[in-house]
Design a protein around this motif. Structure first.
Motif, PDB file in Angstrom:
ATOM      1  N   LYS A 288      24.667  59.545  48.609  1.00 42.88           N
ATOM      2  CA  LYS A 288      25.747  59.777  47.638  1.00 42.88           C
ATOM      3  C   LYS A 288      25.159  60.193  46.285  1.00 42.88           C
ATOM      4  CE  LYS A 288      28.905  56.765  50.088  1.00 42.88           C
ATOM      5  NZ  LYS A 288      29.411  55.408  50.345  1.00 42.88           N
TER       6      LYS A 288
ATOM      7  N   ASP B 192      36.730  55.551  45.716  1.00 40.04           N
ATOM      8  CA  ASP B 192      36.708  55.247  47.153  1.00 40.04           C
ATOM      9  C   ASP B 192      38.140  55.098  47.684  1.00 40.04           C
ATOM     10  OD1 ASP B 192      34.732  55.209  49.006  1.00 40.04           O
ATOM     11  OD2 ASP B 192      34.108  53.136  48.685  1.00 40.04           O
TER      12      ASP B 192
ATOM     13  N   CYS C 156      37.808  58.492  51.165  1.00 43.99           N
ATOM     14  CA  CYS C 156      37.046  59.731  51.411  1.00 43.99           C
ATOM     15  C   CYS C 156      37.017  60.157  52.881  1.00 43.99           C
ATOM     16  CB  CYS C 156      35.631  59.552  50.887  1.00 43.99           C
ATOM     17  SG  CYS C 156      35.613  59.224  49.122  1.00 43.99           S
ATOM     18  N   THR C 157      36.735  59.244  53.811  1.00 44.74           N
ATOM     19  CA  THR C 157      36.645  59.663  55.218  1.00 44.74           C
ATOM     20  C   THR C 157      38.010  60.154  55.725  1.00 44.74           C
ATOM     21  OG1 THR C 157      34.813  58.137  55.576  1.00 44.74           O
ATOM     22  CG2 THR C 157      35.929  58.947  57.545  1.00 44.74           C
TER      23      THR C 157
ATOM     24  N   GLY D 175      38.697  63.444  54.361  1.00 48.40           N
ATOM     25  CA  GLY D 175      37.848  64.436  55.031  1.00 48.40           C
ATOM     26  C   GLY D 175      38.442  64.882  56.362  1.00 48.40           C
TER      27      GLY D 175
ATOM     28  N   THR E 215      32.574  62.744  54.278  1.00 46.18           N
ATOM     29  CA  THR E 215      32.817  61.560  53.445  1.00 46.18           C
ATOM     30  C   THR E 215      32.207  61.745  52.054  1.00 46.18           C
ATOM     31  OG1 THR E 215      32.895  60.233  55.429  1.00 46.18           O
ATOM     32  CG2 THR E 215      32.540  59.041  53.384  1.00 46.18           C
TER      33      THR E 215
ATOM     34  N   MET F  27      34.010  64.524  50.003  1.00 48.85           N
ATOM     35  CA  MET F  27      35.285  64.126  49.400  1.00 48.85           C
ATOM     36  C   MET F  27      35.072  63.150  48.237  1.00 48.85           C
ATOM     37  SD  MET F  27      37.041  66.103  51.218  1.00 48.85           S
ATOM     38  CE  MET F  27      38.586  65.862  50.358  1.00 48.85           C
ATOM     39  N   LEU F  28      33.966  62.422  48.283  1.00 54.26           N
ATOM     40  CA  LEU F  28      33.632  61.535  47.153  1.00 54.26           C
ATOM     41  C   LEU F  28      33.385  62.354  45.884  1.00 54.26           C
ATOM     42  CD1 LEU F  28      32.896  58.692  46.104  1.00 54.26           C
ATOM     43  CD2 LEU F  28      30.556  59.121  46.910  1.00 54.26           C
TER      44      LEU F  28
ATOM     45  N   THR G  32      34.731  65.303  45.278  1.00 55.27           N
ATOM     46  CA  THR G  32      36.064  65.782  44.864  1.00 55.27           C
ATOM     47  C   THR G  32      36.781  64.684  44.076  1.00 55.27           C
ATOM     48  OG1 THR G  32      36.157  67.083  46.879  1.00 55.27           O
ATOM     49  CG2 THR G  32      38.241  66.716  45.766  1.00 55.27           C
ATOM     50  N   ASN G  33      36.710  63.451  44.580  1.00 56.65           N
ATOM     51  CA  ASN G  33      37.391  62.344  43.903  1.00 56.65           C
ATOM     52  C   ASN G  33      36.764  62.050  42.542  1.00 56.65           C
ATOM     53  OD1 ASN G  33      39.313  61.952  45.839  1.00 56.65           O
ATOM     54  ND2 ASN G  33      38.436  60.092  46.715  1.00 56.65           N
ATOM     55  N   THR G  34      35.454  62.225  42.427  1.00 59.37           N
ATOM     56  CA  THR G  34      34.802  61.942  41.140  1.00 59.37           C
ATOM     57  C   THR G  34      35.200  62.999  40.100  1.00 59.37           C
ATOM     58  OG1 THR G  34      32.975  60.894  42.333  1.00 59.37           O
ATOM     59  CG2 THR G  34      32.558  61.468  40.041  1.00 59.37           C
TER      60      THR G  34
END
Ligand code: NDP
Length: 294
Positions: A54, A121, A143-144, A147, A275, A278-279, A281-283
């Motif tokens: 990560k 998360d 995230c998963t 995804g 996973t 997408m983390l 993208t979320n950040t």
């Protein structure tokens, strides 16, 4: 029929590239980079390797990455104090507490503490609650599961109006995937260890998501011809032909399923790669939320 492969490597690379481009724009606009703080408690080797990948992914996308390591002997109060400090730190946009926490620590209490707009998360009960409520929009999607949907969408697989079967009802995969499919207007059946006649349920599905944790459990003959199969499972099985003595397989019997399905994700090289993507993208999303950028 030989199914079309849904290639996690290509899709995850595209998502990561988009996050890197967005990061470069945000840096130019604000002088700051989206930054992820990861909390790792104890020395679980799998957790250590997830945390390393990560951190590396953040750096490759031009994002900031901070890892806080606490010993396995850390107390609940120490972990909570760290999360509170990260909540209050304006230089931290996303907070991820690597699970599982060592025995004796209360995971739920820790997840509850993470600031809602830093919960990259997506496991804060409020975010999960909004995900499963009709017409609500959670700040972050786990995230998963995100995804899995991204792979369907980017492969041009229509979800609306389709029959979907999710095998598995864990909080981290099965439940949020089922909610996301329903939010995308699929008709969803969630199956689990007490489900009667699982093959019959699966045979009805246009979209099958397997998140069971049992190697090659879903058989090719269970599948409806032409269906889309998203295999979340990651299982290590013995294989004397490999140097390591083992290989990774999914929860779906790939060699059989590929002959029946229309689309399928491989393991490895499928959902697992999404996973971390997408983390990122979320950040980026967390940074924008905190800076009031649309
Ligand atoms: P859990 O063990 O938390 O949940 C497994 C689910 O499968 C449970 O709901 C269980 O039912 C159900 N199940 C177990 N046996 C059967 C059966 N015989 N028939 C039908 N359902 C069954 O696992 P996770 O959700 O955490 O993980 C699932 C898989 O996904 C694992 O292989 C894991 O390694 C992988 N994974 C991959 C990730 C990635 O990044 N690609 C991320 C997270 C997980 P019940 O509720 O009744 O017990």
């Amino acid at each position: 029929m030989t199914a079309q492969l849904i290639d996690g490597k290509i899709i995850a690379e595209a998502v990561r590239r988009e996050a890197a481009e967005e990061t470069a724009k945000l840096k130019a606009q604000t002088g700051q980079a989206p930054t992820l703080a990861v909390v790792l408690v104890g020395d679980n080797p799998a957790s250590q390797s997830y945390v390393t990948s990560k951190g590396r992914a953040c750096e490759e996308a031009g994002m900031g990455s901070i890892t806080h390591r606490l010993p396995a002997t850390a107390t609940q109060a120490e972990v909570e104090e760290l999360v509170r400090a990260l909540n209050a730190d304006p230089a931290v946009n996303g907070i991820l507490v690597q699970l599982p926490l060592p025995k004796g620590l209360d995971e739920e209490a820790v997840l509850n503490l993470i600031s809602l707009n830093k919960d990259v998360d997506g496991f804060h009960p409020m975010n999960i609650g909004q995900l499963v409520m009709k017409g609500r929009t959670p700040q972050f999607i786990p995230c998963t599961p995100a995804g899995c949907i991204e792979m369907l969408v980017r492969s041009g697989i229509e979800i609306a109006g389709k029959d979907a079967v999710v095998v598995g009802r864990s909080n981290i995969v099965g439940v949020p995937v089922a909610a996301l499919l329903q939010n995308a207007d699929a008709t969803v059946t969630t199956c689990h260890s007490k489900t009667k006649d699982l093959p019959a349920k699966v045979r009805n599905a246009d979209i099958v998501v397997a998140a069971i944790g049992r190697p090659e459990y879903v058989r090719g003959e269970w599948l409806k011809p032409g269906c889309a199969v998203i295999d979340v499972g990651i299982n290590r099985i013995p294989d004397a032909t490999k140097k390591s003595g083992a290989r990774l397989v999914g929860d779906v019997a790939f060699a059989e399923a590929v002959e029946v399905a229309g689309y399928i994700t491989p393991v490895p090289g499928g959902v697992g790669l999404m996973t971390v993507a997408m983390l990122l993208t979320n950040t980026v999303r967390a940074f924008k939320l905190q800076h009031g950028i649309a």
